[in-house]
Every structure is written in structure tokens, then in C-alpha cells.
Write an enzyme that holds these catalytic residues in place. Structure first.
Site, PDB file in Angstrom:
ATOM      1  N   GLY A  77       1.048  -1.313  -0.086  1.00 40.50           N
ATOM      2  CA  GLY A  77       0.010   0.197   0.811  1.00 40.50           C
ATOM      3  C   GLY A  77       0.211   1.757  -0.266  1.00 40.50           C
ATOM      4  O   GLY A  77       2.092   1.765   0.457  1.00 40.50           O
ATOM      5  N   ARG A 124       0.780  -5.457  -5.143  1.00 39.04           N
ATOM      6  CA  ARG A 124       1.339  -6.598  -4.188  1.00 39.04           C
ATOM      7  C   ARG A 124       1.239  -7.446  -5.432  1.00 39.04           C
ATOM      8  O   ARG A 124       0.446  -7.845  -6.068  1.00 39.04           O
ATOM      9  CB  ARG A 124       0.103  -6.534  -3.097  1.00 39.04           C
ATOM     10  CG  ARG A 124      -0.640  -5.547  -2.373  1.00 39.04           C
ATOM     11  CD  ARG A 124      -0.557  -5.936  -1.640  1.00 39.04           C
ATOM     12  NE  ARG A 124      -2.137  -4.701  -1.445  1.00 39.04           N
ATOM     13  CZ  ARG A 124      -1.873  -3.999   0.382  1.00 39.04           C
ATOM     14  NH1 ARG A 124      -0.313  -4.487   1.143  1.00 39.04           N
ATOM     15  NH2 ARG A 124      -2.385  -2.554   0.888  1.00 39.04           N
ATOM     16  N   ASP A 180       5.698  -5.085   6.422  1.00 37.55           N
ATOM     17  CA  ASP A 180       5.953  -6.178   6.284  1.00 37.55           C
ATOM     18  C   ASP A 180       6.217  -7.246   5.230  1.00 37.55           C
ATOM     19  O   ASP A 180       7.542  -7.575   5.358  1.00 37.55           O
ATOM     20  CB  ASP A 180       5.667  -6.624   7.145  1.00 37.55           C
ATOM     21  CG  ASP A 180       4.066  -6.641   7.359  1.00 37.55           C
ATOM     22  OD1 ASP A 180       3.561  -6.196   6.426  1.00 37.55           O
ATOM     23  OD2 ASP A 180       3.257  -7.678   8.194  1.00 37.55           O
ATOM     24  N   THR A 223       4.017   3.019   5.147  1.00 40.40           N
ATOM     25  CA  THR A 223       2.904   2.179   5.590  1.00 40.40           C
ATOM     26  C   THR A 223       1.822   3.133   6.134  1.00 40.40           C
ATOM     27  O   THR A 223       2.824   3.410   7.240  1.00 40.40           O
ATOM     28  CB  THR A 223       2.912   0.773   6.160  1.00 40.40           C
ATOM     29  OG1 THR A 223       1.794   0.507   6.705  1.00 40.40           O
ATOM     30  CG2 THR A 223       3.774   0.677   7.557  1.00 40.40           C
ATOM     31  N   ASP A 256      -0.080   2.552   8.336  1.00 38.33           N
ATOM     32  CA  ASP A 256      -0.462   1.635   9.625  1.00 38.33           C
ATOM     33  C   ASP A 256       0.319   2.181  10.864  1.00 38.33           C
ATOM     34  O   ASP A 256       0.085   1.888  11.693  1.00 38.33           O
ATOM     35  CB  ASP A 256      -0.346   0.508   9.442  1.00 38.33           C
ATOM     36  CG  ASP A 256      -1.884  -0.210   8.529  1.00 38.33           C
ATOM     37  OD1 ASP A 256      -2.449   0.816   8.083  1.00 38.33           O
ATOM     38  OD2 ASP A 256      -1.928  -1.153   7.717  1.00 38.33           O
ATOM     39  N   ASP A 266       2.801  -0.023  12.449  1.00 33.48           N
ATOM     40  CA  ASP A 266       2.403  -1.639  12.232  1.00 33.48           C
ATOM     41  C   ASP A 266       3.766  -2.158  12.587  1.00 33.48           C
ATOM     42  O   ASP A 266       4.003  -3.053  12.764  1.00 33.48           O
ATOM     43  CB  ASP A 266       1.557  -2.218  11.853  1.00 33.48           C
ATOM     44  CG  ASP A 266       1.124  -2.109  10.405  1.00 33.48           C
ATOM     45  OD1 ASP A 266       2.328  -1.591   9.487  1.00 33.48           O
ATOM     46  OD2 ASP A 266       0.921  -3.030  10.233  1.00 33.48           O
ATOM     47  N   ARG A 292      -4.840  -2.391   9.079  1.00 37.92           N
ATOM     48  CA  ARG A 292      -5.310  -3.135   8.740  1.00 37.92           C
ATOM     49  C   ARG A 292      -5.794  -4.322   9.764  1.00 37.92           C
ATOM     50  O   ARG A 292      -6.135  -4.920  10.482  1.00 37.92           O
ATOM     51  CB  ARG A 292      -4.555  -4.159   8.182  1.00 37.92           C
ATOM     52  CG  ARG A 292      -5.039  -5.481   6.806  1.00 37.92           C
ATOM     53  CD  ARG A 292      -3.635  -5.990   6.808  1.00 37.92           C
ATOM     54  NE  ARG A 292      -3.107  -5.448   5.902  1.00 37.92           N
ATOM     55  CZ  ARG A 292      -3.255  -5.654   4.707  1.00 37.92           C
ATOM     56  NH1 ARG A 292      -4.039  -5.987   4.034  1.00 37.92           N
ATOM     57  NH2 ARG A 292      -2.071  -4.341   3.898  1.00 37.92           N
TER      58      ARG A 292
END
Ligand code: F6P
Length: 322
Positions: free
Chosen positions: A11, A72, A103, A126, A128, A130, A172
Site C-alpha cells: 500500500g 502487491r 512487512d 505504510t 499503519d 505497525d 488493517r
């Protein structure tokens, strides 16, 4: 090492362009030629590579998205796909890689290094936030500010109509955007996948007759285990059938837009240190910023270890949001 390549994968996130620029310009200053790989690992397989001279990354620092595009790639998960990718890199004389992504991108780079020995450094890109091994990822700050702007707008109309809003933000499997935007946005409750039973506590707090406000804003991370915003709102309506509860899903709005100053600076630091790391002989690692200092983390840890939301901020949010 004379020639390296940079790619963006997974993403996209605001600040990826600033990172590409930093890789190219830092590479130039260190005597390296940098090539760009289009559409992430898919472009590596399809030989979609091109030289990126210093001037090719002019006037991109202010834009969201990625000039290299992103994808992706299912084919890169196959040994045949990776073999083809390796052949293309070998023919182009590429001796090192900078992979900007999450990741999944790190996993691709790790497997590729293990199979073909091409050194690679990952840059955390990202929204996120994360990824283990960095306090912040490229794009997170911009996404939080975008979400915050939307929350402020919804607040105006929620106030006018005495409504209860459940605003769903991205993430996510993670609640970093929800926690930061919810805290900054003065929400009455935040739902994150990393913590449990928020519904019970929030419902109790809403029922407290001493509350001053007639409207409420709740932030729901898309990956929350108690459901997405529509499901949480349905549960809420069962308990409070008279409340005028509405849902706003922010979605991909959070992935675009001008990167904030914080994201541009973070991306610039990480891109430059990715190149520096490669030249120092580092590989199979992700570069990050921890307590405002550059750190390198093995891909295995960056992928395998979970980065929790900030516990202190979470505690603070539970006090301030009620
Ligand atoms: O990982 C970034 C992210 O925006 C997540 O927050 C979200 O769940 C996912 O990507 C959406 O992916 P896609 O754009 O492929 O639907």
C-alpha cells in the site's frame, strides 16, 4: 557497490516520494547510480527498470503516492518469479536494493536476499505505523492529520444535530491511526484491535447522565475485533435505540495527499540512511527511527515482532475520552 535500485511496494503512503528522492540524492552524493523499479516486485519480474538521475526526483517531495507506482505481487511469491527478477537485476548490474513498504515488502526482500544474496535495506512505508523497529513509519503522520481533519468536520455536524458518530479509520490489524487521531480529535471512545472490551466501557460511559455533551464521536480502527464501524454502531443502537447513530468510513482518503513536514523529514532521513547502510555493508535489515535516533533492525524482527500501540497514550485516552 556502484549501482543500486529503489522500489515501492504494498500500500502506498504519503512521503514515499520524499524517500525515493532521498535515496537517489544520497546515492549521488556517495558516488552511486540509482535505478527505479516500477510497480514493486512485479516490475522487477517484468524488467520494468529505469535509471533515476538526480534531476528525475526533482519537484516530487510534496506529492503523495509514489512516482514508481506500487503493487502487491503474487508472482514474486513463487520461486520462478524471483528467479526472473534476479536475472533482470543481474543484467542491469544492480548490486543493492532499497525497498520502501510494509512487512510484505520486507518479507520479499528477505527471501530474495536469502536466495540470491542481493543486499537490501527496507524503509518503513505504510500509513499503519505497525512495523517493529521504528517509532513511526512514513505516511503515518499524514494519515493521522487527514483523519483528524475529517473528525473535526464530522464534529461540527454531530454537534449541530446531537448525533453519535462512529468514524472508521484505516489500520488493517493495528490501531495506531485510531489512537492518535482519536486522542487528537477529542473523541469519546476509541476501538483498537490491540485492546479488548472497549464496547462495554464505552457504552457505560455514554450512559453516564452527568456527561455534558449531547453528541459523541467514536473512532473505530477497521481491524477492531469488536467489528468495523457499521457493526459497532449496530450494537450501540441495540443498547441506545433512541440515539441518532451514524457511521463515516474514511477509507483511502487517508492514503493520499501532501505529506506533512514530519513525514517528509522522516522519509528523507530514512532514505539517506538506507543508502548509507548498504554502503557500510549492511543487508537484510530495516532502517528506522527510535527515540529520534537511526536504528537498523533485522528483517526477521521487523516482520516477526509485534509493535503495540503506545500504552501511555492509550491510558491517557481512556482518561480523556470518557
Ligand atoms: O496497509 C495500509 C492499508 O491502507 C491498511 O490500512 C488497509 O487495511 C489496507 O492498506 C488496504 O489495502 P488496499 O488498498 O490494497 O485495499
Amino acid at each position: 557497490m556502484k549501482r543500486i535500485a529503489v522500489l515501492t511496494s504494498g500500500g502506498d503512503s504519503p512521503g514515499m516520494n520524499a524517500c525515493i528522492r532521498a535515496v537517489v540524492r544520497a546515492g549521488c552524493s556517495m558516488g552511486l547510480e540509482t535505478w527505479g523499479i516500477m510497480r514493486g516486485y512485479q516490475g522487477m519480474i517484468e524488467n520494468d527498470l529505469k535509471p533515476l538521475p538526480a534531476e528525475s526526483v526533482g519537484n516530487i517531495i510534496q506529492y503523495g503516492g509514489t512516482i514508481l507506482k506500487s503493487a502487491r505481487s503474487a508472482a514474486f511469491r513463487t520461486p520462478e518469479g524471483r528467479k526472473q527478477a534476479y536475472e533482470n537485476l543481474r543484467k542491469a548490474g544492480i548490486e543493492g536494493l532499497v525497498c520502501i513498504g510494509g512487512d510484505g515488502s520486507y518479507t520479499g526482500a528477505k527471501v530474495f536476499f536469502e536466495e540470491y544474496g542481493i543486499p537490501s535495506i527496507g524503509c518503513p512505508g505504510t500509513i499503519d505505523n505497525d512495523l517493529y523497529g521504528t517509532d513511526y513509519t512514513i505516511g503515518f503522520d499524514t494519515a493521522v492529520n487527514t483523519a483528524l481533519d475529517a473528525i473535526d468536520r464530522v464534529r461540527d455536524t454531530a454537534d449541530s444535530h446531537n448525533r453519535v458518530f462512529f468514524i472508521e479509520v484505516m489500520g488493517r490489524d493495528s490501531g495506531h491511526i485510531a489512537l492518535h487521531s482519536g486522542l487528537a480529535g477529542g473523541s469519546e471512545g476509541i476501538f483498537v484491535p490491540e485492546r479488548h472490551n472497549e464496547f462495554q466501557q464505552i457504552v457505560e460511559a455514554y450512559g453516564n447522565k452527568n456527561r455534558q455533551k449531547a453528541f459523541s464521536i467514536f473512532i473505530v480502527a477497521e481491524g477492531d475485533e469488536e467489528g468495523k464501524a457499521y457493526e459497532v454502531a449496530d450494537e450501540f443502537r441495540k443498547v441506545y435505540p433512541d440515539a441518532d447513530a451514524r457511521v463515516t468510513v474514511l477509507g483511502h482518503v487517508q492514503r493520499g495527499g501532501k505529506p506533512t513536514a514530519n513525514d517528509r523529514i522522516l522519509a528523507s532521513r530514512l532514505g539517506a540512511h538506507a543508502v548509507k547502510g548498504l554502503l557500510e555493508g549492511r543487508s537484510n535489515e530495516a532502517v528506522g527511527v527510535v527515540n529520534n535516533a537511526i536504528e537498523y533492525t533485522p528483517f526477521a524482527d521487523a516482520i516477526g515482532k509485534h509493535k503495540d500501540i503506545n500504552e501511555k497514550l492509550w491510558e491517557l485516552s481512556t482518561i480523556l475520552t470518557r
